[in-house]
Design a protein around this motif. Structure first.
Motif, PDB file in Angstrom:
ATOM      1  N   GLU A  60       0.832  -1.195   0.000  1.00  0.00           N
ATOM      2  CA  GLU A  60       0.000   0.000   0.000  1.00  0.00           C
ATOM      3  C   GLU A  60       0.875   1.257   0.000  1.00  0.00           C
ATOM      4  O   GLU A  60       0.574   2.234  -0.679  1.00  0.00           O
ATOM      5  N   LYS A  61       1.986   1.216   0.739  1.00  0.00           N
ATOM      6  CA  LYS A  61       2.930   2.344   0.768  1.00  0.00           C
ATOM      7  C   LYS A  61       3.504   2.622  -0.617  1.00  0.00           C
ATOM      8  O   LYS A  61       3.772   3.768  -0.959  1.00  0.00           O
ATOM      9  N   ARG A  62       3.682   1.571  -1.390  1.00  0.00           N
ATOM     10  CA  ARG A  62       4.226   1.740  -2.743  1.00  0.00           C
ATOM     11  C   ARG A  62       3.133   2.107  -3.740  1.00  0.00           C
ATOM     12  O   ARG A  62       3.333   2.011  -4.944  1.00  0.00           O
ATOM     13  N   SER A  63       1.967   2.487  -3.222  1.00  0.00           N
ATOM     14  CA  SER A  63       0.833   2.937  -4.038  1.00  0.00           C
ATOM     15  C   SER A  63       0.288   1.869  -4.964  1.00  0.00           C
ATOM     16  O   SER A  63      -0.167   2.158  -6.058  1.00  0.00           O
ATOM     17  N   LYS A  64       0.316   0.646  -4.515  1.00  0.00           N
ATOM     18  CA  LYS A  64      -0.284  -0.409  -5.326  1.00  0.00           C
ATOM     19  C   LYS A  64      -1.799  -0.458  -5.124  1.00  0.00           C
ATOM     20  O   LYS A  64      -2.491  -1.163  -5.811  1.00  0.00           O
ATOM     21  N   ARG A  65      -2.291   0.276  -4.146  1.00  0.00           N
ATOM     22  CA  ARG A  65      -3.729   0.378  -3.887  1.00  0.00           C
ATOM     23  C   ARG A  65      -4.418  -0.975  -3.896  1.00  0.00           C
ATOM     24  O   ARG A  65      -5.246  -1.282  -4.738  1.00  0.00           O
ATOM     25  N   ILE A  66      -4.048  -1.761  -2.915  1.00  0.00           N
ATOM     26  CA  ILE A  66      -4.625  -3.092  -2.791  1.00  0.00           C
ATOM     27  C   ILE A  66      -6.097  -3.009  -2.412  1.00  0.00           C
ATOM     28  O   ILE A  66      -6.925  -3.726  -2.945  1.00  0.00           O
ATOM     29  N   LEU A  67      -6.411  -2.139  -1.480  1.00  0.00           N
ATOM     30  CA  LEU A  67      -7.793  -1.966  -1.040  1.00  0.00           C
ATOM     31  C   LEU A  67      -8.184  -0.502  -1.173  1.00  0.00           C
ATOM     32  O   LEU A  67      -7.393   0.387  -0.883  1.00  0.00           O
ATOM     33  N   PRO A  68      -9.432  -0.257  -1.586  1.00  0.00           N
ATOM     34  CA  PRO A  68      -9.882   1.138  -1.642  1.00  0.00           C
ATOM     35  C   PRO A  68      -9.971   1.720  -0.229  1.00  0.00           C
ATOM     36  O   PRO A  68     -10.172   0.993   0.750  1.00  0.00           O
ATOM     37  N   LEU A  69      -9.835   3.013  -0.129  1.00  0.00           N
ATOM     38  CA  LEU A  69      -9.838   3.700   1.158  1.00  0.00           C
ATOM     39  C   LEU A  69     -11.068   3.371   2.010  1.00  0.00           C
ATOM     40  O   LEU A  69     -10.928   3.101   3.207  1.00  0.00           O
ATOM     41  N   PRO A  70     -12.290   3.343   1.446  1.00  0.00           N
ATOM     42  CA  PRO A  70     -13.446   2.978   2.277  1.00  0.00           C
ATOM     43  C   PRO A  70     -13.331   1.564   2.870  1.00  0.00           C
ATOM     44  O   PRO A  70     -13.749   1.332   4.013  1.00  0.00           O
ATOM     45  N   ALA A  71     -12.745   0.638   2.141  1.00  0.00           N
ATOM     46  CA  ALA A  71     -12.570  -0.723   2.662  1.00  0.00           C
ATOM     47  C   ALA A  71     -11.584  -0.726   3.820  1.00  0.00           C
ATOM     48  O   ALA A  71     -11.793  -1.416   4.821  1.00  0.00           O
TER      49      ALA A  71
END
Length: 92
Positions: A60-71
């Motif tokens: 997530e730190k590397r901006s792979k956006r595993i989960l959306p922010l609401p999740a």
């Protein structure tokens, strides 16, 4: 099951291949379907979920956006209850 030992210096040791591994390599093992357990070298405490959570954090730190922010917010708000409910087998 593959056992990875975590040492006090945070190094991770693959007991099957007899070599040190990185969090990225553990992530690849999981993606490949390997069944693994990460344990503390001294106490044998199971650190699998903590380590897998750390992998998610790093990705997530590397901006792979595993989960959306609401999740992510929902996970924190539920205290993990949602995931535990989802992981339980369906009773018939």
């Amino acid at each position: 099951m593959k056992v990875i030992k975590r040492y006090a210096n945070r190094k991770l040791y693959d007991t099957v291949k007899s070599c040190y591994v990185t969090l990225d390599e553990i992530a690849e093992m999981v993606r490949a379907g390997d069944d693994l357990q990460i344990v503390d070298q001294k106490t044998n405490e199971d650190l699998t979920s903590v380590t897998l959570t750390q992998i998610l954090f790093e990705e997530e730190k590397r901006s792979k956006r595993i989960l959306p922010l609401p999740a992510l917010r929902s996970l924190i708000q539920s205290g993990g209850d949602f995931l535990q409910r989802m992981a339980q087998p369906v009773q018939q």
